[in-house]
Design an enzyme around this catalytic site. Structure first.
Site, short mmCIF file in Angstrom:
data_model
loop_
_atom_site.label_atom_id
_atom_site.label_comp_id
_atom_site.label_asym_id
_atom_site.label_seq_id
_atom_site.Cartn_x
_atom_site.Cartn_y
_atom_site.Cartn_z
N ARG A 32 0.80 -1.45 -0.11
CA ARG A 32 0.36 -0.07 0.25
C ARG A 32 0.28 1.32 0.04
O ARG A 32 2.49 0.89 -0.08
CB ARG A 32 -0.89 0.43 0.82
CG ARG A 32 -0.01 -0.29 2.31
CD ARG A 32 -0.69 -0.03 3.67
NE ARG A 32 -0.80 2.09 3.49
CZ ARG A 32 0.56 2.72 3.75
NH1 ARG A 32 1.74 1.40 3.64
NH2 ARG A 32 0.92 3.57 2.95
N GLY A 33 0.30 2.95 -0.20
CA GLY A 33 1.17 3.61 -0.29
C GLY A 33 1.35 3.87 -2.05
O GLY A 33 1.41 3.23 -2.64
N ALA A 34 0.85 5.20 -2.17
CA ALA A 34 0.88 5.45 -3.45
C ALA A 34 2.04 4.91 -4.70
O ALA A 34 1.58 4.45 -5.14
CB ALA A 34 0.13 6.72 -3.80
N ARG A 75 -7.22 0.20 -7.50
CA ARG A 75 -7.78 0.75 -5.65
C ARG A 75 -7.70 2.02 -6.86
O ARG A 75 -6.51 2.09 -8.01
CB ARG A 75 -6.48 1.08 -5.27
CG ARG A 75 -6.36 -0.34 -3.89
CD ARG A 75 -5.42 -0.07 -3.42
NE ARG A 75 -5.73 1.11 -1.92
CZ ARG A 75 -5.49 1.18 -0.96
NH1 ARG A 75 -4.25 1.13 -0.72
NH2 ARG A 75 -6.12 2.17 0.22
N GLN A 181 -2.39 2.83 9.67
CA GLN A 181 -1.26 2.85 9.41
C GLN A 181 -0.15 3.26 10.36
O GLN A 181 1.45 3.07 9.74
CB GLN A 181 -1.26 3.45 8.68
CG GLN A 181 -2.05 2.80 7.03
CD GLN A 181 -2.93 2.74 7.07
OE1 GLN A 181 -4.04 3.30 7.56
NE2 GLN A 181 -3.67 2.85 5.33
N ASP A 222 -2.14 10.91 -2.24
CA ASP A 222 -2.08 9.63 -3.52
C ASP A 222 -2.66 9.83 -4.71
O ASP A 222 -2.27 9.69 -6.16
CB ASP A 222 -3.76 9.00 -2.93
CG ASP A 222 -3.03 7.67 -1.11
OD1 ASP A 222 -3.29 8.51 -0.32
OD2 ASP A 222 -2.83 6.88 -1.77
N ASN A 232 -5.82 12.57 -0.15
CA ASN A 232 -5.09 11.53 1.23
C ASN A 232 -5.92 11.11 1.34
O ASN A 232 -7.13 11.68 1.71
CB ASN A 232 -3.70 12.40 1.48
CG ASN A 232 -2.79 11.94 2.47
OD1 ASN A 232 -2.01 10.76 1.93
ND2 ASN A 232 -2.27 11.91 3.43
N LYS A 233 -4.91 10.44 2.59
CA LYS A 233 -5.96 9.00 3.54
C LYS A 233 -6.75 9.90 4.44
O LYS A 233 -6.86 10.46 4.67
CB LYS A 233 -3.98 8.33 4.25
CG LYS A 233 -4.92 7.60 5.52
CD LYS A 233 -5.73 6.60 5.07
CE LYS A 233 -5.36 5.66 3.65
NZ LYS A 233 -6.35 5.22 3.33
O1 MRU Z 1 -4.82 3.76 1.58
P1 MRU Z 1 -3.54 3.45 1.26
O2 MRU Z 1 -2.43 2.78 3.09
O3 MRU Z 1 -2.94 3.02 0.61
O4 MRU Z 1 -2.73 5.16 1.57
C1 MRU Z 1 -1.85 5.82 2.07
C2 MRU Z 1 -1.98 7.10 2.00
O5 MRU Z 1 -2.93 7.54 1.68
C3 MRU Z 1 -0.37 7.12 2.41
O6 MRU Z 1 -0.33 8.52 2.60
C4 MRU Z 1 0.08 8.11 0.41
O7 MRU Z 1 0.17 6.76 -0.17
C5 MRU Z 1 1.10 9.19 0.69
S1 MRU Z 1 2.22 8.75 0.71
C6 MRU Z 1 3.59 7.56 0.10
#
Ligand code: MRU
Length: 334
Positions: A32-34, A75, A181, A222, A232-233
């Site tokens: 996970r993470g963009a 996603r 997270q 993201d 973002n999250k």
């Molecule tokens: O749902 P996730 O855990 O993939 O979400 C991740 C985030 O929101 C991060 O903050 C985002 O990808 C940017 S940092 C790499």
């Protein structure tokens, strides 16, 4: 890939030989993470090329197209996923040579995307660390570290570089409901780097900001729209609102691959809504927190309007408002 669902209890590496498994791993948040899911999808494309029995380049291109559709559906919010897949499809469209040559070229392109990500994060970190002063307390949301990227990280990479420069910083780690997270992954990473931190519940952020205990807020993204709106999250919007109300700068740290100039504003960013079980299945004393039969909503991301974002840190420099012209410049690296 590191199976992020198991951290911090266990560090296990999951290996896949089928691109469909990679798509499932992205959807189920093994990775996970963009930027991390962008790189994972690129290697998914390399697997799809290897799995394909095609002898001719056109047939291999068709198989890659099918794999691309499945991977990008995994996603919807993080644009790095389609960015990486489109980059490989463009390479395949332009390629002249044998099918096996194209297989090699796709694998090399995936590796390039991964290697570039690390170099880009280091450049972002250097730009962002200049914003941090010795003694700062920083609120960080979600996980944006080495786990969320190929290595080093976006917002957490900035914090890591500032720490390595000898700046004494303290991080307040939003636990980041519902997948936690922050509590599970960011705290685990900070422990490894020896950076002092405290985990806080997401709804304590306003208290710390209001009482003057925080100098900066850092988060990743993201997807960033052309006008500077930041997806973002979930929870980032409330955090940025509270920071703004208290005059505390809030910085988004994003590679330019996360900037989507094709979208005029954050209104157009697709927001993933995930399984309500992620909210309802949180347990306390071994039992679910909610009554049996309870229902829940679970948007995974929110959009923070550009007016609440002090600056956007990219590998090509720190971007301040007005975002529309300035993001265009930084993306084309003028
Ligand atoms: O749902 P996730 O855990 O993939 O979400 C991740 C985030 O929101 C991060 O903050 C985002 O990808 C940017 S940092 C790499």
């Amino acid at each position: 890939m590191i199976d992020q669902r198991l951290l911090p209890a266990r560090l296990e590496v999951a290996a896949f030989a089928d691109y469909r498994q990679v798509a499932r791993a992205i959807r189920e948040m093994v990775v996970r993470g963009a930027p991390a899911i962008g790189a994972a999808a690129a290697f998914g494309m390399a697997l799809a090329a290897r799995q394909s029995a095609a002898q001719e380049v056109d047939a291999l291109r068709a198989d890659l197209q099918e794999a691309a559709s499945r991977l990008v559906q995994a996603r919807p919010t993080a644009v790095n996923l389609s960015w990486a897949v489109q980059r490989i499809l463009r390479l395949a469209a332009d390629y002249q040579g044998s099918a096996d040559g194209l297989r090699q070229a796709v694998l090399a392109a995936a590796q390039r995307i991964a290697d570039e990500d690390v170099a880009i994060n280091k450049r972002m970190a250097a730009h962002g660390a200049a914003l941090i002063e010795d003694g700062d307390t920083i609120i960080h949301h979600c996980n944006t570290g080495a786990l969320a990227t190929v290595d080093w990280g976006t917002a957490l990479g900035v914090i890591r570089t500032a720490h390595e420069q000898g700046k004494r910083i303290h991080v307040l780690v939003d636990e980041t409901r519902p997948r936690l997270q922050g509590a599970r992954l960011t705290a685990w990473e900070l422990s490894q780097y020896g950076i002092p931190y405290d985990i806080i519940s997401d709804n304590a952020a306003g208290y710390f900001l209001r009482t003057g205990q925080v100098q900066k807020v850092f988060f990743g993204a993201d997807r960033v729209a052309a006008n500077g709106d930041v997806a973002n999250k979930i929870g980032t919007y409330m955090l940025a609102l509270a920071a703004h109300d208290n005059g505390v700068p809030a910085y988004a740290v994003v590679p330019t691959s996360t900037v989507d100039l094709s979208l005029a504003s954050g209104e157009e960013i697709p927001i993933e809504e995930r399984d309500p079980a992620e909210v309802l299945n949180l347990q306390r004393d071994g039992a679910p927190i909610a009554p049996a039969g309870a229902s829940a909503r679970n948007p995974a991301f929110d959009v923070t309007p550009a007016r609440l974002v002090t600056a956007i840190v990219t590998e090509n420099g720190v971007v301040y408002p007005p975002y529309l012209p300035n993001l265009k410049k930084v993306v084309s690296n003028e």
